[in-house]
Design a protein around this motif. Sequence first.
Motif, PDB file in Angstrom:
ATOM      1  N   ALA A   1       4.724 -14.022  19.871  1.00 57.24           N
ATOM      2  CA  ALA A   1       4.064 -15.399  19.666  1.00 57.24           C
ATOM      3  C   ALA A   1       2.673 -15.320  20.111  1.00 57.24           C
ATOM      4  CB  ALA A   1       4.589 -16.324  20.705  1.00 57.24           C
ATOM      5  N   SER A   2       2.397 -13.924  21.186  1.00 53.61           N
ATOM      6  CA  SER A   2       0.705 -13.891  21.810  1.00 53.61           C
ATOM      7  C   SER A   2      -0.007 -13.214  20.570  1.00 53.61           C
ATOM      8  CB  SER A   2       0.896 -13.242  23.064  1.00 53.61           C
ATOM      9  OG  SER A   2       1.079 -11.724  22.552  1.00 53.61           O
ATOM     10  N   ILE A   3       0.723 -12.341  19.909  1.00 54.99           N
ATOM     11  CA  ILE A   3      -0.199 -11.715  18.845  1.00 54.99           C
ATOM     12  C   ILE A   3      -0.203 -12.275  17.394  1.00 54.99           C
ATOM     13  CG2 ILE A   3      -0.564  -9.406  20.107  1.00 54.99           C
ATOM     14  CD1 ILE A   3       1.687  -8.317  18.683  1.00 54.99           C
ATOM     15  N   SER A   4      -0.880 -11.994  16.349  1.00 48.53           N
ATOM     16  CA  SER A   4      -0.595 -12.633  15.349  1.00 48.53           C
ATOM     17  C   SER A   4       0.594 -12.315  14.550  1.00 48.53           C
ATOM     18  CB  SER A   4      -1.740 -12.101  14.102  1.00 48.53           C
ATOM     19  OG  SER A   4      -2.634 -11.671  14.495  1.00 48.53           O
ATOM     20  N   SER A   5       1.082 -13.251  13.702  1.00 51.02           N
ATOM     21  CA  SER A   5       2.389 -13.218  13.055  1.00 51.02           C
ATOM     22  C   SER A   5       2.360 -12.118  12.016  1.00 51.02           C
ATOM     23  CB  SER A   5       2.653 -14.846  12.374  1.00 51.02           C
ATOM     24  OG  SER A   5       2.005 -14.637  11.307  1.00 51.02           O
ATOM     25  N   PRO A   6       3.622 -11.677  12.055  1.00 47.00           N
ATOM     26  CA  PRO A   6       3.564 -10.367  11.141  1.00 47.00           C
ATOM     27  C   PRO A   6       3.042 -10.826   9.601  1.00 47.00           C
ATOM     28  CG  PRO A   6       5.742 -10.564  12.214  1.00 47.00           C
ATOM     29  CD  PRO A   6       4.951 -11.824  12.717  1.00 47.00           C
ATOM     30  N   ARG A   7       3.363 -12.046   9.077  1.00 47.13           N
ATOM     31  CA  ARG A   7       3.096 -12.291   7.882  1.00 47.13           C
ATOM     32  C   ARG A   7       1.415 -12.385   7.713  1.00 47.13           C
ATOM     33  NH1 ARG A   7       4.200 -14.660   3.001  1.00 47.13           N
ATOM     34  NH2 ARG A   7       6.428 -13.981   3.451  1.00 47.13           N
TER      35      ARG A   7
ATOM     36  N   THR B   1      -4.649 -11.947  -6.416  1.00 44.62           N
ATOM     37  CA  THR B   1      -6.349 -11.642  -6.320  1.00 44.62           C
ATOM     38  C   THR B   1      -6.533 -11.656  -4.503  1.00 44.62           C
ATOM     39  OG1 THR B   1      -6.683 -14.194  -6.553  1.00 44.62           O
ATOM     40  CG2 THR B   1      -7.299 -12.610  -8.335  1.00 44.62           C
ATOM     41  N   ASP B   2      -5.647 -12.221  -3.698  1.00 40.27           N
ATOM     42  CA  ASP B   2      -5.991 -12.056  -2.584  1.00 40.27           C
ATOM     43  C   ASP B   2      -5.355 -10.642  -1.651  1.00 40.27           C
ATOM     44  OD1 ASP B   2      -3.359 -12.471  -2.165  1.00 40.27           O
ATOM     45  OD2 ASP B   2      -3.735 -14.254  -0.960  1.00 40.27           O
ATOM     46  N   GLY B   3      -4.799  -9.961  -2.519  1.00 38.84           N
ATOM     47  CA  GLY B   3      -4.439  -8.670  -2.311  1.00 38.84           C
ATOM     48  C   GLY B   3      -3.004  -8.629  -1.799  1.00 38.84           C
TER      49      GLY B   3
ATOM     50  N   MET C   1      -3.986  -7.008   3.619  1.00 36.34           N
ATOM     51  CA  MET C   1      -4.065  -6.946   2.116  1.00 36.34           C
ATOM     52  C   MET C   1      -5.342  -7.468   1.659  1.00 36.34           C
ATOM     53  SD  MET C   1      -1.357  -5.121   1.577  1.00 36.34           S
ATOM     54  CE  MET C   1      -2.048  -4.839  -0.177  1.00 36.34           C
ATOM     55  N   LYS C   2      -5.894  -8.476   2.271  1.00 37.48           N
ATOM     56  CA  LYS C   2      -7.075  -9.022   2.026  1.00 37.48           C
ATOM     57  C   LYS C   2      -8.241  -7.962   2.112  1.00 37.48           C
ATOM     58  CE  LYS C   2      -6.254 -13.715   2.842  1.00 37.48           C
ATOM     59  NZ  LYS C   2      -5.746 -14.707   3.813  1.00 37.48           N
ATOM     60  N   SER C   3      -8.112  -7.309   3.364  1.00 39.05           N
ATOM     61  CA  SER C   3      -9.222  -6.364   3.508  1.00 39.05           C
ATOM     62  C   SER C   3      -9.094  -5.150   2.461  1.00 39.05           C
ATOM     63  CB  SER C   3      -9.172  -5.792   4.871  1.00 39.05           C
ATOM     64  OG  SER C   3      -8.072  -4.798   5.064  1.00 39.05           O
ATOM     65  N   TYR C   4      -7.736  -4.750   2.009  1.00 39.66           N
ATOM     66  CA  TYR C   4      -7.503  -3.663   1.014  1.00 39.66           C
ATOM     67  C   TYR C   4      -8.116  -4.360  -0.255  1.00 39.66           C
ATOM     68  CZ  TYR C   4      -5.297  -0.443   3.987  1.00 39.66           C
ATOM     69  OH  TYR C   4      -5.016   0.386   4.832  1.00 39.66           O
ATOM     70  N   ALA C   5      -7.663  -5.548  -0.690  1.00 41.31           N
ATOM     71  CA  ALA C   5      -8.359  -5.904  -1.997  1.00 41.31           C
ATOM     72  C   ALA C   5      -9.563  -5.591  -2.358  1.00 41.31           C
ATOM     73  CB  ALA C   5      -7.835  -7.628  -2.072  1.00 41.31           C
TER      74      ALA C   5
ATOM     75  N   VAL D   1       1.052  -1.194  -0.062  1.00 37.67           N
ATOM     76  CA  VAL D   1      -0.042  -0.099   0.040  1.00 37.67           C
ATOM     77  C   VAL D   1       0.954   1.367   0.238  1.00 37.67           C
ATOM     78  CG1 VAL D   1      -1.835  -1.163   0.978  1.00 37.67           C
ATOM     79  CG2 VAL D   1      -0.045   0.029   2.528  1.00 37.67           C
ATOM     80  N   ASP D   2       0.152   2.431  -0.369  1.00 40.17           N
ATOM     81  CA  ASP D   2       1.136   3.575  -0.236  1.00 40.17           C
ATOM     82  C   ASP D   2       1.602   4.070   0.928  1.00 40.17           C
ATOM     83  OD1 ASP D   2       1.400   4.049  -3.074  1.00 40.17           O
ATOM     84  OD2 ASP D   2       0.320   5.823  -3.243  1.00 40.17           O
TER      85      ASP D   2
END
Lengths: 245, 116
Positions: A66-72, A190-192, A79-83, A24-25
């Motif tokens: 480890a306790s929060i979502s992985s960076p990837r 296509t998944d962003g 990106m999915k929500s942006y897509a 994203v920009d």
Amino acid sequence: MEFSEEAKREIEKNLSEVVRNINVDGRERAEIVNELRSTYYEAAEGEARARGSDVVSVVDARSARASISSPRETAESFMKSYADTLRRAGFWSRLVAFVIDNLAIFALSMIVMAPLFGLMLLMGMPMQDEAANQAWFDSLSLTGAVTFGIVAFAAAVSVMVVIFGYYIVLEGHFGYTPGKYVMGLRVLQTDGTKIGYKEAILRNLSKYINNLIVIDTLIMLVFFYREKQRGFDRIANTMVVRIRS
Amino acid sequence: MQSELEKWQKELRKGSTKMALLSLIGCRDMYGYEITRELSRITDNVFALTESNAYPALHLMENEQLITSYWKETEAGMPPRKYYRITPRGRAFFGEMKKEWMKHNEAMDRICQYEG
């Protein structure tokens, strides 16, 4: 609460992993990264507090990761929500980008061929008909013929690299070509998420096979007009989106 | 069977994320990490939203003008936090959502109690 330098580095490492995978920009990207930075700091601080320390160490930063979502996972989710919110680019803007890119390829080819043209002038190649050129070549000394051969071969290889590398390397690495950049377009999966070299090769195949790009574009206009995907975009699971309105 | 149930639960959570977020932000301005922690705490982890789901949802809601955000400095050594605030439009939308949710729940109750 104090953060050790190592803990800070660990957090920045996680953030750069997110940044690598989002497309994203600038301003929006900075906003996402700053928000995630704050989250990683909060989570690491919580970990340190839980073990009764008032200094956040690298161990806390790792537990936070480890306790929060992985960076990837976080990047993919963004990106999915942006897509879903991105507008797909249609025929005209992509045609203009294509023309710009082909002009750029032509200019680059001329540049890499310049040494050969220079040598041809320097060595007095007649550049009329084939017979005259052949006679000229036969009159060259061995050193002259070898030099000319090497330069001509290098020029041919360089032009091939320009032609084949342009779309594949630029799109595979950056997600856009100069033409797409000028038109405010980006190629995404296509998944962003960002495309890689595999997708870049697949979606650009039709540009390298005799006029197949015309048929491929017609396929888009007739069958996938709503999705705005060429046939080879469908195969590669890619889409071209507008990042500026 | 378990994965079927998990899939359904995921769908259910996806459908109610927006409402849960609006409900919490409607009480007071909150930052992302606080929102996910509070959701887990008040629901005993039944509604555990990961950061990777929460942030994109929050950003979309910002685009839809249901919430706004602002940055606020906190304690020294900590990076600034991004706080979310509900907009009048978000509040109105949440009111509607809540009404529909109640209606839906009541209807589902009746369906589950139906004996022919």
